[in-house]
Structure formats: C-alpha cells, structure tokens
Scaffold this motif. Structure first.
Motif, mmCIF file in Angstrom:
data_model
loop_
_atom_site.group_PDB
_atom_site.id
_atom_site.type_symbol
_atom_site.label_atom_id
_atom_site.label_comp_id
_atom_site.label_asym_id
_atom_site.label_seq_id
_atom_site.Cartn_x
_atom_site.Cartn_y
_atom_site.Cartn_z
ATOM 1 N N GLY A 196 0.786 -1.241 0.088
ATOM 2 C CA GLY A 196 -0.073 -0.012 -0.074
ATOM 3 C C GLY A 196 0.764 1.233 -0.127
ATOM 4 N N ASP A 197 0.778 2.231 1.002
ATOM 5 C CA ASP A 197 1.477 3.368 1.026
ATOM 6 C C ASP A 197 2.652 3.274 2.012
ATOM 7 O OD1 ASP A 197 0.056 3.083 3.273
ATOM 8 O OD2 ASP A 197 -0.785 5.461 3.369
ATOM 9 N N ARG A 198 2.960 1.912 2.484
ATOM 10 C CA ARG A 198 4.053 1.933 3.413
ATOM 11 C C ARG A 198 5.201 0.950 2.862
ATOM 12 N NH1 ARG A 198 2.480 -0.782 8.531
ATOM 13 N NH2 ARG A 198 1.541 -2.396 7.363
ATOM 14 N N THR A 199 6.389 1.299 3.097
ATOM 15 C CA THR A 199 7.404 0.665 2.818
ATOM 16 C C THR A 199 7.985 -0.467 3.707
ATOM 17 O OG1 THR A 199 9.190 2.019 3.777
ATOM 18 C CG2 THR A 199 8.505 2.536 1.596
ATOM 19 N N ALA A 200 8.550 -1.473 3.427
ATOM 20 C CA ALA A 200 9.367 -2.489 4.169
ATOM 21 C C ALA A 200 9.794 -1.795 5.382
ATOM 22 C CB ALA A 200 10.039 -3.289 3.556
ATOM 23 N N PHE A 201 10.548 -0.559 5.220
ATOM 24 C CA PHE A 201 11.417 0.143 6.462
ATOM 25 C C PHE A 201 10.246 0.712 7.242
ATOM 26 C CE2 PHE A 201 13.200 3.703 8.075
ATOM 27 C CZ PHE A 201 14.531 3.348 8.377
#
Length: 311
Positions: A196-201
């Motif tokens: 979605g709008d989140r990275t793995a970081f």
C-alpha cells in the motif's frame, strides 16, 4: 508546517548545536595531500563534522582484509587499523573480527587508539535466531554500543516483514537491558518493497519500539531506491542514530562513489538530522576485482570530506 519551514527550523537548530560540538576538532590527519578526485578536487562537506563522531565501516576493506581467520588475514586487518589511526580516525565499525577473540580485538583497538562504538554482526532471523547473549557479551568487551546485521532479509510479504520486526524488537529489548542498542541497517529493498502506502522500512519501524530499535541509515541505498533521505529523517527523527555516509555517482551507472566525489548533498542531509546523529560512518562497498579502486584512498578522502581537514 511546510517542508520548507521545517528545513529552515532544522537548519537553525543544527547550526546552534554544531557550534557547540565543533570545540576540540582535530587538526590535519596526515601529511600527504589527498589524490585528485575523478570529478574534481574532493570538497568539504560544508560545516565540519567533529572527528570524534566520524567512523568507518571496515567492509570498505573487505577485499583487502579477506574473509579468513588465519594469521595473514589478521595481519592485514591490523594494517588497516594502523592506517586508519594515522589518517585521523578515532572510530571503526567492524564487520568481522577475522578469527580473533573479542579480547584480542579490543587489545588491537587500544594499540591504535581506536574505538568501535558500532559493529555489524548477524543477529539472526525468526527462522534462524542468533545467540544474542554471546553477541552482547562480545560487545561489552569491545566497547560496542550499537550493533546489527549488515543487511535485512529480502522478504516479499508484509507478514514476513512484520514477523522479522517483532523478532528484532525482542532482540532490541535484550540489548537495551544490557545497555546497548540494536540498529537496523538498510539497503535499497526496504524502500522498494511496498505494501500500500508503506515501505518495508516503515513496517520495521512501526513494529519495533523506538527504545529497542534504532536506524543506521545508509544514505546511498536510500537514494538509490529513489527516496529522499531527508524525507526519511523527517519521518523518523531521532530514531535515525547513525549514518552510513556513502556517496552516489549519477553519471556512472549510479554506482557507489568515494565520499565527496558523488552527487549526494550531505550538508543538507546532516542539517535535516539536527543534533541527533551519533556517528557518521564512512563506507564504500568494495569493487571486487577492480584494481583501480583503493580502499585506503576512499577512507582518507571520506575522512577529509567530513572533517574538512586539509593535508
């Protein structure tokens, strides 16, 4: 608050803090002049970084040191430490002890008046946990306060990243109780893998507590992934405790470049971080098999660029 205003406020705060930090800067690190850079003379970062805050990741010398545990490997490792001390470095960040015990390695550090405030060492995964108590014990001998794996696994699902974050949080809690900090060192995939709008970081940060896990932000890999390091710094603030100061050459296949010869605006990045950065760790990944790359030159120029020393 607009991003421009945030930058201005951070810059003002950085300037005030830096004026206090700059007391006691070391003088020239070496009598030899730095070599001429491929893209012009190696410039100064702008406002000098105090030498006591500058370190170097010894992975820069991985090809020179080697990966053995024999006496010849250990002798090359010692030669690197001796040379770095002569350049003016006060800190190093090991990725291996080359078969030496923590006690033997600590003695080498003392011999060359160096410290190892941070270290790369595998902390394992949920699938293959590491012996954290042994790592913490070694860290106490070495004087290490920040430690973490050299890279994260390249998971593909959010569930895997979440489980990994929860594992790191457990390790970080152990570290905190021992007076140490677990740090996450990134590559590009933590910013290229998205849910979605989140990275793995983001997943790693959101599923770990700030008192347990901090970030060692590798500036090259963040930029290589297409993310502005300043945006990451503004998002996570003082959770970013250490930088891997590694430059990016946009003109030559976006390769890793000697610090100061590339295109990253370290001065702006450092201003954005304010006074929360504990260590600025010079690094240049080895160019294995490339005889034109000299890690000693990379180390010397990196130190000169950050401390604004002239030799």
């Amino acid at each position: 608050m607009s991003r421009t205003l945030r930058h201005a406020l951070r810059a003002a705060l950085f300037a005030a803090l830096s004026s206090l930090l700059l007391v006691g800067l070391v003088g020239p690190a070496s009598a030899a002049p730095p070599p001429t850079a491929e893209r012009g003379e190696n410039s100064c970062v702008g406002r000098p970084v105090p030498a006591r805050l500058v370190s170097i990741q010894l992975w820069t010398f991985a090809e020179y040191i080697g990966f053995g545990t024999d006496a010849a490997t250990q002798a090359r490792h010692e030669e690197v430490l001796r040379s770095l001390s002569e350049m003016g470095y006060r800190n190093v960040e090991p990725f291996t002890l080359s078969g030496m015990t923590a006690e033997q390695y600590a003695e080498l550090l003392r011999k060359y008046r160096l410290q190892a405030p941070a270290r790369h060492v595998s902390v394992g995964t949920p699938e293959e946990p590491a012996d954290i108590e042994q790592i913490l014990a070694e860290n106490r001998v070495l004087g290490v306060k920040y430690f973490g794996s050299g890279g994260t696994p390249q998971y593909t699902t959010e569930a895997e990243w979440t489980a990994y974050a929860e594992y790191l949080d457990t390790v970080g809690e152990q570290a905190r109780k021992a007076g140490q900090w677990l740090m996450v060192h990134n590559h590009n995939w933590e910013f290229e893998t998205t849910f979605g709008d989140r990275t793995a970081f983001d997943v790693l940060m959101q599923h770990t507590e700030r008192r347990h896990v901090v970030s060692q932000l590798d500036l090259y890999w963040v930029a290589f992934a297409g993310t502005d390091p300043i945006d990451v710094i503004e998002e996570y603030g003082n959770r970013v405790r250490l930088f891997h100061v590694k430059d990016l050459n946009e003109g030559i296949e976006r390769r890793i470049e000697i610090v100061g010869r590339g295109d990253l605006d370290f001065a702006s990045i450092f201003r954005a971080a304010g006074g929360s950065t504990r260590y600025y760790v010079v690094e240049h990944d080895p160019r294995f098999g490339d005889p034109t790359f000299d890690p000693f030159v990379a180390a010397e120029e990196g130190f000169a660029h950050l401390t604004c020393s002239t030799r």
